[in-house]
Write a protein that holds these residues in place. Structure first.
Motif, mmCIF file in Angstrom:
data_model
loop_
_atom_site.group_PDB
_atom_site.id
_atom_site.type_symbol
_atom_site.label_atom_id
_atom_site.label_comp_id
_atom_site.label_asym_id
_atom_site.label_seq_id
_atom_site.Cartn_x
_atom_site.Cartn_y
_atom_site.Cartn_z
ATOM 1 N N GLN A 122 19.513 121.140 32.989
ATOM 2 C CA GLN A 122 18.248 120.951 32.270
ATOM 3 C C GLN A 122 18.013 119.482 31.940
ATOM 4 O O GLN A 122 16.920 118.947 32.155
ATOM 5 C CB GLN A 122 18.261 121.769 30.973
ATOM 6 N N MET A 123 19.034 118.831 31.387
ATOM 7 C CA MET A 123 18.870 117.428 30.998
ATOM 8 C C MET A 123 18.550 116.542 32.195
ATOM 9 O O MET A 123 17.682 115.668 32.123
ATOM 10 C CB MET A 123 20.149 116.934 30.302
ATOM 11 N N LEU A 124 19.235 116.796 33.298
ATOM 12 C CA LEU A 124 19.015 115.951 34.472
ATOM 13 C C LEU A 124 17.632 116.180 35.076
ATOM 14 O O LEU A 124 16.962 115.229 35.497
ATOM 15 C CB LEU A 124 20.108 116.225 35.511
ATOM 16 N N VAL A 125 17.191 117.426 35.128
ATOM 17 C CA VAL A 125 15.851 117.712 35.660
ATOM 18 C C VAL A 125 14.786 117.043 34.796
ATOM 19 O O VAL A 125 13.865 116.387 35.309
ATOM 20 C CB VAL A 125 15.623 119.238 35.738
ATOM 21 N N ALA A 130 10.942 112.624 33.676
ATOM 22 C CA ALA A 130 10.523 111.580 32.735
ATOM 23 C C ALA A 130 10.481 110.216 33.408
ATOM 24 O O ALA A 130 9.539 109.426 33.188
ATOM 25 C CB ALA A 130 11.472 111.550 31.541
ATOM 26 N N LEU A 131 11.463 109.918 34.244
ATOM 27 C CA LEU A 131 11.475 108.627 34.936
ATOM 28 C C LEU A 131 10.307 108.517 35.918
ATOM 29 O O LEU A 131 9.712 107.447 36.072
ATOM 30 C CB LEU A 131 12.804 108.434 35.654
ATOM 31 N N ALA A 192 18.938 116.507 40.573
ATOM 32 C CA ALA A 192 19.910 116.944 39.566
ATOM 33 C C ALA A 192 21.097 117.648 40.217
ATOM 34 O O ALA A 192 22.259 117.434 39.829
ATOM 35 C CB ALA A 192 19.234 117.867 38.559
ATOM 36 N N ALA A 193 20.822 118.485 41.219
ATOM 37 C CA ALA A 193 21.909 119.184 41.906
ATOM 38 C C ALA A 193 22.787 118.212 42.690
ATOM 39 O O ALA A 193 24.012 118.386 42.770
ATOM 40 C CB ALA A 193 21.329 120.252 42.832
ATOM 41 N N LEU A 194 22.162 117.183 43.278
ATOM 42 C CA LEU A 194 22.952 116.176 43.986
ATOM 43 C C LEU A 194 23.841 115.395 43.019
ATOM 44 O O LEU A 194 24.992 115.066 43.334
ATOM 45 C CB LEU A 194 22.020 115.216 44.732
ATOM 46 N N ILE A 195 23.330 115.074 41.846
ATOM 47 C CA ILE A 195 24.129 114.331 40.861
ATOM 48 C C ILE A 195 25.344 115.147 40.433
ATOM 49 O O ILE A 195 26.466 114.635 40.345
ATOM 50 C CB ILE A 195 23.265 113.942 39.647
#
Length: 656
Positions: A122-125, A130-131, A192-195
């Motif tokens: 959630q945070m990464l998505v 946001a960026l 996000a999944a790649l990170i």
């Protein structure tokens, strides 16, 4: 102070998006779950601030605040209130504010509806979204401020482009932007999944409904734009491969491939490379469309003519987004391997070929769109890429796609034996060939190419219908048809409904392209002329005064060749108070088997009572099937994205 308040909200939102992006990345990478709450709060605040900013700009339009440069350039005191609100996104600055506001809405929706997601994901998505938003907000603040004041203040505004004063163009941009921006969610899930390195079935499952939702909105936006071009431009066309049209079509094709790839990744754990790259491509092509429309490199009815500095900013932003995403993919690519095996006679192979054909079609449109721009940029001269290129390159790809869509419903996962599915497949193809061979005879001379395309489209309809019937027989014994249908997974029904919609669209597009007829003539008032199989009687001209235009309305009675009256068509010629060329408003009689379409041209003389008028009359068989097919695709997508299993973590995987 409404204008200054709106500007301040944009500034504050840009600060919050940077905070949200940085905090979310730190929390997601280091797995500091306590940072999720402030990230969510900042996401919701950004959506509220940008909504307030948009309302402030809309208020400036409604109250005719011509001290705002953007309002003075795109509105007029005589413009109806409805179009004053629509004028907010009628130019570059306002449409960009609408874009970033919708991005904030998508982020807020993810924050509210994704509690089943792991907190780290959630945070990464939310951080990625946001960026992306911070980049667009900086673009607005540095180069495209819609709240800039104008001094001295003009007495009145320049008016909204008359072509945009139409209900179709009021609704077209919001839906198109919802689709464009919606692919940012699929992009954010992929990043996000790649990170995290967790590209598993859960990731594909949670990403899939958001991708389908974006695809649905983009389909609606393209449909509305095509319908607007059909009746507003006055020449009866609904798609003419304009580069800006292609800018919306390319992410639609990539999004279609992405939906199918996510289905396989969720169900079978394969096609991870495809899925990640398609997620990056779909959103990157949306950004490319933004660049094409706003860079000034195109001259189009749809384009915003802006200075090159704005185009350079978007191009740099596009390079950063795409470059970073591809670099991250290259880093994680070795971890995306899988050991799942399947034969060429399987559903996996069918979906793989589906992706190949869709990506090839997207590449063909990409080349046709950018090649003239590239040659012009390097001094290679002016090139024009039009319908002949697209028809020659894309037709075989679409026919092949329809063929494999007719086979796919008969296939199971992993492997199949041809003997098991041969009977169903041969029956489907035989029936489709018969229908395809007979159908052209209803519209004109028999043509083998038309018959082949119609047969392939019918094969998709029959195969999808047969698969639904087979499933109802297995799972709905002893139930009513309606109850049995309601028990079926929405993703299953939505998939087949979308495929049927594509086939219906293909039938309509094939027949109207092959058999439409066009007639030009000069006709006097009270005169009757024969145009093809129809009689056109010019009854009279009537004047009309609108809120910000004057019009002449022609009354034309249409009858068939036996003299039976079918109705009266009333095309218009409008002159807006803002000046410019007169506008043509076509009149259309919509029927199940075809449209009758008439547009009023110029007066051929100086005396309105005795001079003839140039008219253009079209018969467009199955034109309504084009729109019906698109609506069926939208309905199918809506059913799929509302499947309740996608909102639960511990459920059986959705059926493809």
């Amino acid at each position: 102070m409404w204008v200054e308040l709106g500007h301040f909200c944009v500034i504050l939102a840009s600060v919050l998006t940077i905070f949200c992006g940085v905090t979310g990345l730190v929390g997601g990478i280091r797995q500091v779950h306590s940072l999720l709450a402030p990230v969510r709060m900042a996401t919701m605040l950004v959506a509220i601030l940008l909504t307030a900013s948009f309302i402030a700009l809309a208020y400036a339009f409604v109250t005719d605040d011509f001290s705002v440069r953007y309002v003075a350039s795109h509105s007029n005191s005589l413009l109806p209130v409805f179009y004053k609100v629509a004028a907010v996104w009628g130019g570059h600055e306002g449409s960009l504010l609408l874009w970033v506001m919708m991005l904030a809405f998508w982020a807020a929706a993810v924050s509210l509806l994704s509690h089943e997601l792991p907190e780290r994901l959630q945070m990464l998505v939310l951080a990625v979204l946001a960026l992306l938003g911070s980049g667009f907000l900086l673009f607005i603040l540095l180069t495209s401020n819609p709240f800039e004041r104008l001094n001295p203040v003009p007495v009145d505004g320049a008016d909204l482009n008359p072509l945009l004063q139409d209900i179709g163009l009021v609704a077209h941009p919001p839906f198109l932007y919802l689709g464009y921006v919606g692919f940012s969610v699929a992009f954010a899930f992929a990043i996000a999944a790649l990170i995290t390195g967790q590209l598993d079935a859960a990731w594909a499952k949670f990403s899939r409904p958001w991708t389908v939702a974006a695809w649905v909105f983009l389909t609606i936006g393209i449909l509305l734009g095509s319908m607007w071009a059909y009746y507003e431009l006055g020449w009866g066309g609904w798609w003419f491969w304009d580069p800006v049209e292609n800018a919306s079509f390319m992410p639609w094709i990539a999004g279609t491939a992405l939906i199918h790839s996510l289905a396989v990744a969720e169900k079978r754990g394969v096609f991870k490379h495809w899925t990640v790259l398609l997620a990056i491509a779909a959103f990157s092509l949306s950004l490319l469309g933004t660049f094409l429309v706003r860079s000034g490199v195109l001259t189009s009815v749809h384009a915003f003519a802006t200075d090159p500095a704005r185009g350079s900013f978007i191009l740099a932003f596009l390079a950063i987004v795409v470059g970073s995403a591809l670099a991250l993919y290259a880093w994680r690519a070795p971890a995306l391997s899988n050991n799942v095996r399947f034969t060429w006679l399987s559903r996996e192979a069918s979906l793989l070929l589906n992706n190949v054909f869709l990506v090839a079609a997207c590449a063909a449109v990409f080349i046709g769109t950018l090649f003239p721009l590239l040659m012009d940029a390097i001094g290679g001269g002016k090139f024009s890429v039009g319908p002949p290129y697209y028809n020659r390159v894309l037709t075989p790809l679409w026919l092949a796609l329809l063929f494999f869509l007719s086979v796919a419903p008969h296939l199971h996962w992993r492997q199949n034996k041809w003997a098991r599915i041969a009977g169903r497949t041969y029956l489907c193809w035989g029936t489709a060939l018969l229908l395809g061979a007979l159908m052209p005879l209803a519209f004109g001379p028999w043509r083998w190419g038309v018959a082949l395309a119609l047969a392939l489209a019918w094969s998709v309809v029959i195969a999808s219908g047969e698969d639904i019937v087979q499933r109802l027989r297995k799972t709905g014994k002893g139930m009513s048809l309606w109850r049995s249908l309601r028990r079926q997974p929405r993703a299953f029904l939505g998939m087949h409904l979308a495929h049927i919609g594509l086939a219906v669209f293909a039938m309509g597009a094939t027949v109207v392209t092959a058999y439409e007829t066009e007639y030009d003539a000069v006709i006097m008032p009270k005169e009757t002329i024969t145009m093809g199989e129809h009689q056109v009687h010019f009854q009279n001209l009537q004047g009309f005064v609108g809120p910000n235009y004057e019009a002449l309305i022609g009354h034309f009675r249409i009858a068939d060749e036996d003299g039976r009256v079918l109705g009266v068509l009333k095309p218009e010629k409008r002159q807006y108070v803002s000046g410019g060329e007169p506008m043509t408003e076509a009149a259309i009689m919509r029927r199940f088997l075809g449209d009758l379409y008439i547009s009023l041209g110029e007066m051929q003389g100086s005396d309105r009572a005795t001079s003839g008028w140039l008219i253009r009359f079209y018969h467009k068989p199955l034109m309504g099937w084009v729109w019906a097919g698109c609506l069926l695709m939208v309905l199918g997508g809506w059913l799929a994205m509302t499947d309740p299993r996608y909102r639960r973590r511990n459920t059986k995987e959705a059926t493809v």
